[in-house]
Enzyme design. Structure first.
Site: not given
Ligand SMILES: NC(=O)c1ccc[n+]([C@@H]2O[C@H](COP(=O)([O-])OP(=O)(O)OC[C@H]3O[C@@H](n4cnc5c(N)ncnc54)[C@H](O)[C@@H]3O)[C@@H](O)[C@H]2O)c1
Ligand SMILES: [Zn+2]
Length: 391
Positions: A147, A169, A211, A253, A263, A267, A271, A274, A278, A290
């Site tokens: 948990r 994330k 990035e 960041k 987000e 935030r 992206n 992206h 993506h 990537h």
């Protein structure tokens, strides 16, 4: 009757007292954590793990699960484990097979089974030693195992040191949808050891540079100019340049994540590149790194912004020049069609009514704000035109 507690609290005076109860869980949360920069940090990490964490009387854990992958693990896990052992700490190494195709819940479950067999319980912590794949998967494991147990990020790729290890994330892919299953789980501390970058392949290094360049464009013109001025030193992995790069990346960041951890709005600027990126990455069967896909995606989004009148063309030229000098691709491979890219972007969870969502630059260092939002839906025709010009 089950009533969500926030709603219940607001309307409780209208509900008869004998029909419900409130489980009061109002909390103040402090998820702050340090990022430590250095070169050759494993000894410091082991020493820190032995000490009580700030605001606590005991160390983070009594045993440590080093989660790594089958490429980076053999290079660095033995040295980290040796330092932990010298510091009198118990640890074991758990391997995830390297490669994005293994970013699955099954691979996390396999690690968790091994941890359970080895007697890792609530008194354990995870050390995520590897690139973004390991960081996301080890972080997700930390979010759900027992948990939730603490985890420490020890990112070893430029992408992970500049981006994925900061922000909390975590998650895994589900089918061909990236990061569909996951959790927000902040690390206890991040150790950025630039020495680990010495063994990274040129391709993975360049992927992380995409990035880095993105961060300059979305939020920091000075940082962008620093990379422009020092790109040769950065590519040669000159330690002074690398320190500036990782620190700048984490500053940018971190500043975004601090304002908008989950987000809701700001935030989203992370992206940049992206949306199309993506799709291109997926359509390459994930054979394209990537960052390469993000580089092409930034050219697409930049062109959309020029076409819609937000971005003066000169900035797009500067973006393209720096991406090229960093050795990154700026054109869509001929094997990938415009229609397929559009179709895939429309499958994204953020797409609405046949329009995909984009974040767009206004100049180097600043993104367009649409009303109150940093993202906007773009018509298919505009996207198709931008895709065609990115060939
Ligand atoms: N959580 C976030 O905010 C976030 C942000 C961006 C990307 N990501 C995720 O990150 C992942 C990509 O990360 P990545 O580019 O670091 O890929 P990766 O973790 O797959 O690493 C790339 C390759 O380099 C190897 N490697 C790692 N460190 C090395 C080292 N020091 N020396 C030699 N080899 C090394 C790895 O074993 C792997 O083969 C994707 O899954 C992506 O979804 C997450
Ligand atoms: Zn990315």
């Amino acid at each position: 009757m089950l009533v969500p507690h926030t709603r219940a609290r607001k309307s409780s005076s209208r509900l008869p007292a004998d029909t419900h109860q409130i489980v009061n869980l109002t909390r103040t949360l402090d998820d702050s954590y340090p990022i430590v920069f250095g070169s050759g940090l494993f000894e410091n990490i082991a020493r820190d793990m032995r000490e009580p964490t700030p605001n606590a009387t005991k160390p983070l854990a009594s045993q440590f699960a080093i989660i790594t992958d089958t490429n980076v693990g053999p290079i660095y896990a033995p040295a980290l484990q040796a330092k932990l052992s010298q510091a009198g700490l118990k640890s074991a190494v758990f391997y995830i097979p390297a490669g994005e195709e293994n970013k699955t819940i099954e691979a996390c479950v396999a690690v968790m089974r091994e941890m359970a067999v080895d007697g890792f319980g609530r008194d354990s912590a995870i050390l995520a030693l590897g690139g973004g794949l390991v960081g996301d998967m080890a972080g997700f494991t930390a979010a759900v195992y027992s948990r939730g147990i603490p985890y420490v990020q020890i990112p070893t790729t430029l992408l992970a040191q500049s981006d994925s290890s900061v922000g909390g994330k975590t998650g895994v892919d589900l089918g061909d949808v990236k990061n569909l299953v996951g959790a927000f789980k902040q690390p206890t501390v991040v150790y950025i050891d630039i020495q680990t970058l010495s063994t990274l392949s040129a391709e993975d290094f360049r992927s992380g540079l995409a990035e880095t360049i993105k961060h300059g464009i979305i939020r920091d013109a000075e940082f962008f100019a620093f990379i422009e001025g020092n790109i040769d030193g950065v590519i040669a992995r000159d330690p002074n340049c690398l320190f500036e790069v990782v620190k700048g990346n984490c500053r940018i960041k971190g500043s975004v994540v601090e304002i908008d951890p989950e987000e809701q709005n700001l935030r989203k600027i992370l992206n940049y590149g992206h949306t199309a990126g993506h799709a291109i990455e997926a359509l390459s069967g994930f054979s394209m790194p990537h960052g390469y896909a993000v580089s092409i995606g930034m050219m697409v989004a930049g062109r959309i912004s020029v076409a819609l009148g937000y971005l003066p063309e000169g900035y797009l030229t500067r973006q393209k020049a720096l991406l090229l000098r960093a050795g990154l691709p700026v054109q869509i491979p001929p094997s990938i069609s415009n229609e397929d890219i559009v179709a895939l972007t429309l499958k994204d969870k953020k797409a609405r009514e046949g329009r995909a969502m984009y974040v767009l630059p206004k100049r180097i260092g600043e993104m367009v704000v649409f009303g109150e939002s940093y993202a906007t839906y773009v018509d298919k025709a505009v996207v198709l035109e931008a895709l065609e010009r990115t060939r």
